[in-house]
Scaffold this motif. Sequence first.
Motif, PDB file in Angstrom:
ATOM      1  N   ALA A 118      15.419   9.761  -6.343  1.00  0.00           N
ATOM      2  CA  ALA A 118      14.534   8.576  -6.311  1.00  0.00           C
ATOM      3  C   ALA A 118      14.040   8.599  -4.876  1.00  0.00           C
ATOM      4  CB  ALA A 118      15.143   7.456  -6.497  1.00  0.00           C
ATOM      5  N   THR A 119      12.748   7.658  -4.749  1.00  0.00           N
ATOM      6  CA  THR A 119      12.431   7.374  -3.447  1.00  0.00           C
ATOM      7  C   THR A 119      12.903   5.861  -3.342  1.00  0.00           C
ATOM      8  OG1 THR A 119      10.284   6.548  -4.581  1.00  0.00           O
ATOM      9  CG2 THR A 119      10.179   8.532  -3.371  1.00  0.00           C
ATOM     10  N   LEU A 120      14.267   5.921  -2.962  1.00  0.00           N
ATOM     11  CA  LEU A 120      14.898   4.666  -3.121  1.00  0.00           C
ATOM     12  C   LEU A 120      14.854   3.744  -2.080  1.00  0.00           C
ATOM     13  CD1 LEU A 120      16.282   3.751  -5.793  1.00  0.00           C
ATOM     14  CD2 LEU A 120      18.647   3.948  -4.654  1.00  0.00           C
ATOM     15  N   ASN A 157      17.689  -8.505  -5.593  1.00  0.00           N
ATOM     16  CA  ASN A 157      16.517  -8.482  -5.030  1.00  0.00           C
ATOM     17  C   ASN A 157      15.576  -7.656  -5.960  1.00  0.00           C
ATOM     18  OD1 ASN A 157      14.050  -7.756  -3.496  1.00  0.00           O
ATOM     19  ND2 ASN A 157      15.156  -8.339  -1.767  1.00  0.00           N
ATOM     20  N   THR A 158      14.471  -8.425  -6.523  1.00  0.00           N
ATOM     21  CA  THR A 158      13.466  -7.550  -7.391  1.00  0.00           C
ATOM     22  C   THR A 158      13.012  -6.504  -6.844  1.00  0.00           C
ATOM     23  OG1 THR A 158      11.497  -8.825  -7.057  1.00  0.00           O
ATOM     24  CG2 THR A 158      13.134  -9.749  -8.777  1.00  0.00           C
ATOM     25  N   ASP A 159      12.958  -6.150  -5.318  1.00  0.00           N
ATOM     26  CA  ASP A 159      12.186  -5.033  -4.726  1.00  0.00           C
ATOM     27  C   ASP A 159      13.219  -3.816  -4.855  1.00  0.00           C
ATOM     28  OD1 ASP A 159      10.177  -3.439  -3.759  1.00  0.00           O
ATOM     29  OD2 ASP A 159      10.597  -4.421  -1.437  1.00  0.00           O
ATOM     30  N   ALA A 160      14.471  -4.084  -5.358  1.00  0.00           N
ATOM     31  CA  ALA A 160      15.467  -3.034  -5.505  1.00  0.00           C
ATOM     32  C   ALA A 160      15.631  -2.743  -7.008  1.00  0.00           C
ATOM     33  CB  ALA A 160      17.023  -3.496  -5.063  1.00  0.00           C
ATOM     34  N   GLU A 161      14.223  -2.524  -7.581  1.00  0.00           N
ATOM     35  CA  GLU A 161      14.154  -2.146  -8.988  1.00  0.00           C
ATOM     36  C   GLU A 161      14.640  -0.810  -9.329  1.00  0.00           C
ATOM     37  OE1 GLU A 161      11.049   0.106  -7.257  1.00  0.00           O
ATOM     38  OE2 GLU A 161      11.752  -2.044  -6.635  1.00  0.00           O
ATOM     39  N   GLY A 162      14.404   0.128  -8.371  1.00  0.00           N
ATOM     40  CA  GLY A 162      14.584   1.636  -8.886  1.00  0.00           C
ATOM     41  C   GLY A 162      15.885   1.794  -9.168  1.00  0.00           C
ATOM     42  N   ARG A 163      16.880   1.049  -8.467  1.00  0.00           N
ATOM     43  CA  ARG A 163      18.364   1.444  -8.943  1.00  0.00           C
ATOM     44  C   ARG A 163      18.753   0.968 -10.337  1.00  0.00           C
ATOM     45  NH1 ARG A 163      20.126  -1.585  -3.857  1.00  0.00           N
ATOM     46  NH2 ARG A 163      18.209  -0.365  -3.060  1.00  0.00           N
ATOM     47  N   MET A 164      17.992  -0.119 -10.837  1.00  0.00           N
ATOM     48  CA  MET A 164      18.003  -0.787 -12.067  1.00  0.00           C
ATOM     49  C   MET A 164      17.777  -0.006 -13.265  1.00  0.00           C
ATOM     50  SD  MET A 164      18.932  -4.150 -11.862  1.00  0.00           S
ATOM     51  CE  MET A 164      17.901  -5.084 -13.074  1.00  0.00           C
ATOM     52  N   ALA A 194       0.941  -1.155   0.103  1.00  0.00           N
ATOM     53  CA  ALA A 194       0.072  -0.017   0.175  1.00  0.00           C
ATOM     54  C   ALA A 194       0.901   1.270  -0.012  1.00  0.00           C
ATOM     55  CB  ALA A 194      -0.866  -0.030   1.278  1.00  0.00           C
ATOM     56  N   GLY A 195       0.519   2.142  -0.786  1.00  0.00           N
ATOM     57  CA  GLY A 195       1.261   3.283  -0.885  1.00  0.00           C
ATOM     58  C   GLY A 195       2.346   3.199  -2.042  1.00  0.00           C
ATOM     59  N   MET A 196       2.599   2.184  -2.731  1.00  0.00           N
ATOM     60  CA  MET A 196       3.686   2.201  -3.484  1.00  0.00           C
ATOM     61  C   MET A 196       3.379   2.755  -5.008  1.00  0.00           C
ATOM     62  SD  MET A 196       6.343   0.884  -2.437  1.00  0.00           S
ATOM     63  CE  MET A 196       5.911   2.087  -1.052  1.00  0.00           C
ATOM     64  N   SER A 197       2.168   3.384  -5.176  1.00  0.00           N
ATOM     65  CA  SER A 197       2.109   4.237  -6.294  1.00  0.00           C
ATOM     66  C   SER A 197       2.790   5.544  -6.199  1.00  0.00           C
ATOM     67  CB  SER A 197       0.534   4.612  -6.466  1.00  0.00           C
ATOM     68  OG  SER A 197       0.182   5.377  -5.428  1.00  0.00           O
ATOM     69  N   ARG A 198       3.318   5.826  -4.851  1.00  0.00           N
ATOM     70  CA  ARG A 198       4.268   6.945  -4.831  1.00  0.00           C
ATOM     71  C   ARG A 198       5.475   6.643  -4.971  1.00  0.00           C
ATOM     72  NH1 ARG A 198       0.938   9.298  -0.793  1.00  0.00           N
ATOM     73  NH2 ARG A 198      -0.943  10.433  -1.711  1.00  0.00           N
ATOM     74  N   ASP A 199       5.998   5.574  -5.441  1.00  0.00           N
ATOM     75  CA  ASP A 199       7.230   5.197  -5.765  1.00  0.00           C
ATOM     76  C   ASP A 199       8.003   5.923  -6.667  1.00  0.00           C
ATOM     77  OD1 ASP A 199       9.692   4.214  -4.903  1.00  0.00           O
ATOM     78  OD2 ASP A 199       9.232   1.738  -5.713  1.00  0.00           O
ATOM     79  N   LYS A 200       6.827   6.871  -7.550  1.00  0.00           N
ATOM     80  CA  LYS A 200       7.497   7.665  -8.889  1.00  0.00           C
ATOM     81  C   LYS A 200       7.948   9.057  -8.289  1.00  0.00           C
ATOM     82  CE  LYS A 200       2.366   8.194  -9.715  1.00  0.00           C
ATOM     83  NZ  LYS A 200       1.958   7.694  -8.580  1.00  0.00           N
ATOM     84  N   GLY A 201       8.042   9.334  -6.916  1.00  0.00           N
ATOM     85  CA  GLY A 201       8.225  10.863  -6.400  1.00  0.00           C
ATOM     86  C   GLY A 201       9.500  11.198  -6.919  1.00  0.00           C
ATOM     87  N   GLY A 202      10.504  10.420  -7.382  1.00  0.00           N
ATOM     88  CA  GLY A 202      11.762  10.877  -7.777  1.00  0.00           C
ATOM     89  C   GLY A 202      11.606  11.606  -9.145  1.00  0.00           C
ATOM     90  N   ALA A 203      11.113  11.022 -10.116  1.00  0.00           N
ATOM     91  CA  ALA A 203      10.849  11.409 -11.433  1.00  0.00           C
ATOM     92  C   ALA A 203       9.813  12.702 -11.457  1.00  0.00           C
ATOM     93  CB  ALA A 203      10.127  10.250 -12.263  1.00  0.00           C
ATOM     94  N   ALA A 204       8.658  12.361 -10.422  1.00  0.00           N
ATOM     95  CA  ALA A 204       7.907  13.468 -10.337  1.00  0.00           C
ATOM     96  C   ALA A 204       8.606  14.843  -9.880  1.00  0.00           C
ATOM     97  CB  ALA A 204       6.626  13.245  -9.071  1.00  0.00           C
ATOM     98  N   GLY A 205       9.393  14.945  -8.654  1.00  0.00           N
ATOM     99  CA  GLY A 205      10.301  16.053  -8.451  1.00  0.00           C
ATOM    100  C   GLY A 205      11.166  16.653  -9.643  1.00  0.00           C
ATOM    101  N   VAL A 206      11.581  15.719 -10.457  1.00  0.00           N
ATOM    102  CA  VAL A 206      12.285  16.375 -11.555  1.00  0.00           C
ATOM    103  C   VAL A 206      11.739  16.893 -12.481  1.00  0.00           C
ATOM    104  CG1 VAL A 206      13.939  15.724 -13.252  1.00  0.00           C
ATOM    105  CG2 VAL A 206      14.347  14.552 -11.099  1.00  0.00           C
ATOM    106  N   ALA A 207      10.241  16.411 -12.802  1.00  0.00           N
ATOM    107  CA  ALA A 207       9.578  16.960 -13.600  1.00  0.00           C
ATOM    108  C   ALA A 207       9.121  18.411 -13.062  1.00  0.00           C
ATOM    109  CB  ALA A 207       8.337  16.105 -13.783  1.00  0.00           C
ATOM    110  N   GLY A 208       8.712  18.441 -11.717  1.00  0.00           N
ATOM    111  CA  GLY A 208       8.499  19.599 -11.158  1.00  0.00           C
ATOM    112  C   GLY A 208       9.530  20.743 -11.292  1.00  0.00           C
TER     113      GLY A 208
END
Length: 516
Positions: free
Chosen positions: A378-380, A346-353, A283-297
Amino acid sequence: MPFPNAVLETNIAQLTHEYDAYVLVSNTLSSQHYPDIQQNLEQHQSLDKRVGGHAVLVAADVVGGRLLQVPVGQLDRDYDDVRRIFDAARNVAQTLLDSGVRKPLLEINLAGLNESQAAQFKNAVEAAYLGLCQGLWQPLEARQALDEHEIEPIEFIGLIDGSSSIDVSRLNAIEAGKRIARDLCGTEPERMAPPGFADYCVAAFKGSNVKVTVVSDDAHIKHEYPLLHAVARASIEVKRHRPRIIRMVYEPSGEITKTLLFAGKGITFDTGGADLKVNGHMAGMSRDKGGAAGVAGFMKTLSLLAPKGIKVIAELGAVRNSIGAEAFIPDEIITSHAGVRVRVGNTDAEGRMLLADLLSHLREDAVSAVNPQLFSVATLTGHAAMAFGPYTALVENKPARDMGIAKQLFVQGELCADQVEPSLSRREDFDFVKPRTKADDVLSSNNAPSVTTMRGHQFPMAFLTIASGLDKHEASAKQPLPFTHVDIAGSGIEGLDWQHGKPTGAPVNVFVNTYL
C-alpha cells in the motif's frame, strides 16, 4: 501493450538487429567491445569538458555511427549501489529521444571494481535496461490521446554481452509487469475508477495462466468486506465509482512448495473522506492505488515467467474514498470480516480498513496453504516517506521475522535497484491502537497526520494484525502465519511528486528477484 523489448546481442560483428546508436553506460571512458572509444572520448574531452561528467553524443566509428557516453559516476564508496546505473539510464532517456535515437545498443562497462564491489553491481545490465524503460514510459492517457509510436518510438533496446548471461525474457517480463503497475497507478481517477481498474486487470490477464475474478455485487461486498464497504459508502450512489474486489490466482503445474498471498490497496481517489484533505493535499491522490497496482504488476511478471512450485493469490480492493451524505465518519464502530469491532479514528486512514478485510480473506486461504507468506502492499503513510525517503518500508510480524523475510527482500532489493528498509513491529504500536472502551476491539488510527505521529508507519501494521484476525496466528500460536506489511508511500512515485511524478512500479522488481 508495446514497450521497448530487450534484445541480447553477443557479438558486435554479428548483430541480429539494426541499431542507430551505441550507448556506453560506464564509470570510465573505456569499452569492452570498441578499444578505440576511450581515445575518441579523450580527444573530444579537450573540446567538451562535460565528457565523463555528463552524457554526451559524439560521432564515432561504432554501431550506428554515433556514440552516447553515459557516465555513472564513482561506484566504489560505501554508499554506492546499482541505482547509480538505473538512474543514469533513466535520466538519459529524453536525451536519446531528443537526439533522434530510435534503435539503441547498450553496453554496460564497469571497470576498476574489486570482487566485493563488483558483486553489488552484478545486475547492472538489468538496472540499465529497466532504468531506460522507466524514463521512456509515457502515461496511458498520453498514449491513448496521442500517436503512441510518436511519443514512445523506441521498440527494442539491444544489450551487448559476450558472456550470454543475460536472460532477456526475464527482463521483458519484469518490464511488462512494471508497465502495468505504472499504468494502474498513474492513470487519472475517472479512467481508473474502480470499474475501470478492474476492467484493465481483466484485459491484462485475458488468456493467461492467472485466473481473475471480479466481485461487484454491493450486497456481497457489504457482507464479506464490511470495512472496505464502509470506505466505499459515499461512492456507491455514483455507478462508475462503485467498488470492486479483484482476485487473482496463479497455480503452477506440479507440486506446490510455497504460497504467497498479497492484499493490495487500490484507493482510486482519496479525498480523505469526512476528514477531508485540505490545503492542496488532495492533488495526486489518484495515485493512492499504487499498492494494488504493484501487486497486479507482480502478477503479470509471474504469469509470463510461469515458475513451478509457487502458488500466488492476490486480492485487490479498488475503492474510491468519496465524500457525501453517506460517507463513513470518525467514531463509527464497524465489525470487520474477521469479527473484530473497529472504531474509526480518522477517515483519511482508509487504506488500512480495506486491507484488513482483504487480509482476513487471505488468512482463510493461508491456513490451508503450503508454506504461506502474507503481504499487504500500500501507499499507506506519509510517515514511511518521511522516515525512509525513496525506499519501501517493511514491517514484519514475528513469524515473518523468524523466517527472515524482510532480510531476504532487503538483500535482493540492494541488487536490483528496488530497495527496501525493514522496520520492527513493537509493543507501543499495539498499545497505540488498543481500545479505550469495551464498545470496540481496536482503534483504526489517531486523528493526526501520520507524518507528525511517532511510529506513524509502524503502528498501522498492529491494526492490520488485529482487525484481520492475524493476531490469532502469532509465533506462539498453533499455526503461525508470517505477515509483512509493505508501505510504498515513499518509493511508489519518482521524487515524491504525487501529482506529476512517474510511478516507479515498486515493489515489482524486488518481489520478482526474491521469489521468482
